[in-house]
Design a protein around this motif. Structure first.
Motif, mmCIF file in Angstrom:
data_model
loop_
_atom_site.group_PDB
_atom_site.id
_atom_site.type_symbol
_atom_site.label_atom_id
_atom_site.label_comp_id
_atom_site.label_asym_id
_atom_site.label_seq_id
_atom_site.Cartn_x
_atom_site.Cartn_y
_atom_site.Cartn_z
ATOM 1 N N LEU A 128 -0.136 -60.720 -22.487
ATOM 2 C CA LEU A 128 -1.457 -60.619 -23.112
ATOM 3 C C LEU A 128 -2.114 -59.282 -22.786
ATOM 4 O O LEU A 128 -1.889 -58.694 -21.719
ATOM 5 N N LYS A 129 -2.955 -58.841 -23.733
ATOM 6 C CA LYS A 129 -3.620 -57.543 -23.578
ATOM 7 C C LYS A 129 -4.932 -57.718 -22.806
ATOM 8 O O LYS A 129 -5.645 -58.709 -23.007
ATOM 9 N N ILE A 130 -5.213 -56.740 -21.913
ATOM 10 C CA ILE A 130 -6.472 -56.751 -21.172
ATOM 11 C C ILE A 130 -7.570 -56.168 -22.064
ATOM 12 O O ILE A 130 -7.425 -55.057 -22.578
ATOM 13 N N VAL A 131 -8.633 -56.938 -22.282
ATOM 14 C CA VAL A 131 -9.711 -56.431 -23.138
ATOM 15 C C VAL A 131 -10.903 -55.940 -22.315
ATOM 16 O O VAL A 131 -11.790 -55.270 -22.851
ATOM 17 N N GLY B 119 -6.750 -52.355 -22.014
ATOM 18 C CA GLY B 119 -5.861 -51.982 -23.111
ATOM 19 C C GLY B 119 -4.391 -52.165 -22.778
ATOM 20 O O GLY B 119 -3.540 -52.158 -23.661
ATOM 21 N N GLU B 120 -4.091 -52.355 -21.493
ATOM 22 C CA GLU B 120 -2.691 -52.559 -21.115
ATOM 23 C C GLU B 120 -2.291 -54.015 -21.365
ATOM 24 O O GLU B 120 -3.132 -54.915 -21.387
ATOM 25 N N ILE B 121 -0.971 -54.207 -21.522
ATOM 26 C CA ILE B 121 -0.452 -55.568 -21.708
ATOM 27 C C ILE B 121 0.185 -56.018 -20.390
ATOM 28 O O ILE B 121 0.941 -55.260 -19.768
ATOM 29 N N ILE B 122 -0.183 -57.231 -19.961
ATOM 30 C CA ILE B 122 0.383 -57.736 -18.697
ATOM 31 C C ILE B 122 1.077 -59.091 -18.924
ATOM 32 O O ILE B 122 0.811 -59.783 -19.912
ATOM 33 N N LYS B 123 1.971 -59.404 -17.982
ATOM 34 C CA LYS B 123 2.685 -60.676 -18.019
ATOM 35 C C LYS B 123 2.012 -61.621 -17.017
ATOM 36 O O LYS B 123 1.752 -61.229 -15.873
ATOM 37 N N VAL B 124 1.710 -62.851 -17.454
ATOM 38 C CA VAL B 124 1.007 -63.815 -16.603
ATOM 39 C C VAL B 124 1.814 -65.115 -16.534
ATOM 40 O O VAL B 124 2.400 -65.546 -17.534
ATOM 41 N N GLY C 66 -1.545 -69.251 -13.284
ATOM 42 C CA GLY C 66 -2.623 -68.378 -13.753
ATOM 43 C C GLY C 66 -2.614 -67.034 -13.046
ATOM 44 O O GLY C 66 -3.632 -66.358 -12.954
ATOM 45 N N GLU C 67 -1.431 -66.622 -12.544
ATOM 46 C CA GLU C 67 -1.369 -65.381 -11.778
ATOM 47 C C GLU C 67 -0.662 -64.254 -12.523
ATOM 48 O O GLU C 67 0.292 -64.479 -13.266
ATOM 49 N N LYS D 283 5.610 -52.676 -20.082
ATOM 50 C CA LYS D 283 5.634 -51.309 -20.645
ATOM 51 C C LYS D 283 6.145 -51.365 -22.073
ATOM 52 O O LYS D 283 7.112 -52.079 -22.349
ATOM 53 N N ASP D 284 5.452 -50.695 -22.957
ATOM 54 C CA ASP D 284 5.910 -50.699 -24.351
ATOM 55 C C ASP D 284 7.131 -49.798 -24.518
ATOM 56 O O ASP D 284 7.239 -48.783 -23.872
#
Lengths: 317, 189
Positions: free
Chosen positions: B133-136, B171-176, B181-182, B188-189
């Protein structure tokens, strides 16, 4: 053979040797009666396993009672017994039972002898004597379920069962069985040997009916509970053939009411006991596998055998 | 109506109790020596997740719950329902708020979720174990700080808020990991 498997075999062999030695020391004769009969146990709570044209015995009781009527004196049998529809950590279709009869003793005296045997086995294994407690059936319920099992209103009993998760109502006797198995037994102390006496008359099975000091009829039956399990069940035995026939018929009647198949009654035993009644005696059946669990502080029958000997191994519960 | 006898009881069996669907978690046979046999079970309510203990007289029959679980693709939310599609039949089913309650903060369009249905209606949705998911929204990243110590809250595109290391940026995408919920890692694209 791995050392652990060999140790298990040795523990088993030692227990069997100790039991036989104790019987010999008390001048109780070993008997070896048939395991397969054309007749079966009529008790609605016990399902017999069919075998050929008959049934495997659910205890050596009817064989041993024939011997007693014929004048054998004190006897015991150490044998595998079979019960259909039982499986779980503490239940198997096949288990080892030690059953013995003592002339001139009543159920309370025989209960004392069962405790003495278990304490003796503990001592041989370097265990301290276990605390003991003797309770009447109704006292067990009053203490651990907060009700008098016979005097309490049906509504109260029903509400209590519902609160502990019983689905549906199946009558008073089933409700008491439920409370015993699900509510009371889990509360009992692991080491203590409990003797429960004076069962309600409808749970007397083949025990005589006595009257307690208030004049209430009670089944002259006892159980020994330990480690949250029932280890032994004994009676001050009925003596006369007519009484046996009547109990068997009552049990078959109860089977019909419950929608269970009626079992062929051991009529030859009734006839023998009509001619030669059982001597005044008390008898007890002790579950040897559970006794071993108790002595070893285990709670699952799977702990007793090397896995290769365990027919239940693939689905250990 | 299909039903199960108590001798068929085992973990995972779906049964109906008081009109609610349950799954059997644990089943134990108990019986006083001269008494009635019972099956003592632990069951989990498939709608609420609550686990309770019940005891059945052995030999009784219990109604089966028509429950099945299927992997389905999450499509969109129309403000009232969350729509999922069966990837084999392309059939679309709407799930209500109660069914997606636990999953909603991880639901991203196109993701494959496990949808449990009862009588054909979704009653619970389990998101994938890991979602990207992307960090907004988050505080600006601290460059060079890869220790991860402390961390900061970050709001994701689905509305979930997770703690992320200080070096991670908006704006970065992270794996959760949705089970805990961590934060797991940056993608990385």
């Amino acid at each position: 053979m791995p050392a652990s498997a060999r140790t298990r075999l040795q523990k088993r062999a030692q227990l069997l040797a100790d039991l036989r030695a104790w019987m010999t020391e008390h001048a109780i004769l070993e008997a070896d009666t048939p395991a397969c009969w054309p007749w079966a146990n009529t008790d609605p709570a016990i399902a017999s396993l069919p075998a050929g044209n008959g049934y495997l015995h659910t205890s050596p009781e009817f064989g041993l009672k024939r011997l007693l009527a014929l004048g054998s004196g004190d006897v015991y049998q150490l044998s595998h017994v079979f019960r259909d529809e039982e499986s779980g950590p503490l239940h198997r279709n096949e288990f080892l039972m030690l059953e013995w009869y003592r002339l001139g003793l009543d159920h309370q005296q025989l209960a004392g002898e069962v405790l003495a045997l278990i304490q003796h086995l503990r001592q041989l294994r370097g265990l301290p004597p276990a605390p003991t407690e003797t309770l009447r059936y109704h006292e067990l319920f009053q203490r651990h379920a907060g009700i008098h099992p016979l005097a309490c209103e049906q509504q109260t009993l029903r509400a209590l069962c519902e609160r502990h998760g019983l689905q549906g109502w199946h009558g008073r006797t089933a409700a008491l069985d439920f409370l015993l198995a699900v509510v009371i037994e889990p509360q009992l102390d692991d080491d203590t040997l409990y003797v429960v006496l004076d069962y309600p008359p409808e749970q007397a099975a083949l025990a005589r009916i006595h009257h307690d000091e208030t004049g209430e009829p009670v089944g002259a039956r006892f159980e020994v509970l330990a480690g949250g399990m029932e280890l032994a069940n004994g009676y001050h035995e009925l003596q006369h053939g007519g009484d046996y026939r009547q109990r068997f018929q009552q049990e078959n009647h109860r089977r019909r009411q419950l929608g269970l198949a009626e079992m062929p009654v051991d009529e030859p035993l009734c006839q023998l006991l009509e001619q030669q009644p059982l001597p005044d005696c008390a008898g007890v059946a002790l579950g040897v596998d559970r006794l071993q669990l108790y002595l070893e502080g285990e709670r699952n029958l799977a702990a007793l055998w090397p896995a290769a000997l365990d027919p239940y191994r693939p689905e250990t519960t | 109506m299909a039903s199960y006898n108590t001798n068929e009881f085992k973990g995972g069996l779906k049964i109906l109790l008081d009109g609610e669907p349950y799954t059997i978690v644990e089943n134990e046979f108990v019986k006083p020596g001269k008494g009635q046999a019972f099956n003592r079970v632990k069951v989990r309510n498939l709608k609420t997740g609550r686990v309770i203990e019940k005891t059945f007289k052995s030999g009784e029959s219990v109604e089966a719950a028509d429950v099945f679980e299927k992997d389905m693709q999450y499509l969109y939310n129309d403000g009232e329902y969350w729509y999922f599609m069966d990837p084999e039949t392309f059939e679309q089913v709407p799930a209500g708020g109660a069914a997606v309650e636990e999953a909603v903060q991880w639901l991203k369009e196109q993701d494959i979720c496990a949808v449990t249905s009862w009588n054909g209606e979704p009653i619970s949705v389990t998101p994938p174990n890991f979602v990207e998911l992307k960090i907004v929204e988050t505080d600006p990243g601290v460059r060079g700080d890869t220790s991860g110590g402390g961390g900061k809250p970050a709001k994701l595109e689905t509305g979930a808020v997770v703690r992320v290391p200080l070096f991670v940026d908006e704006g970065e995408i992270i794996k959760v990991d949705t089970r805990s919920g961590e934060y797991v890692s940056r993608v990385k694209d």
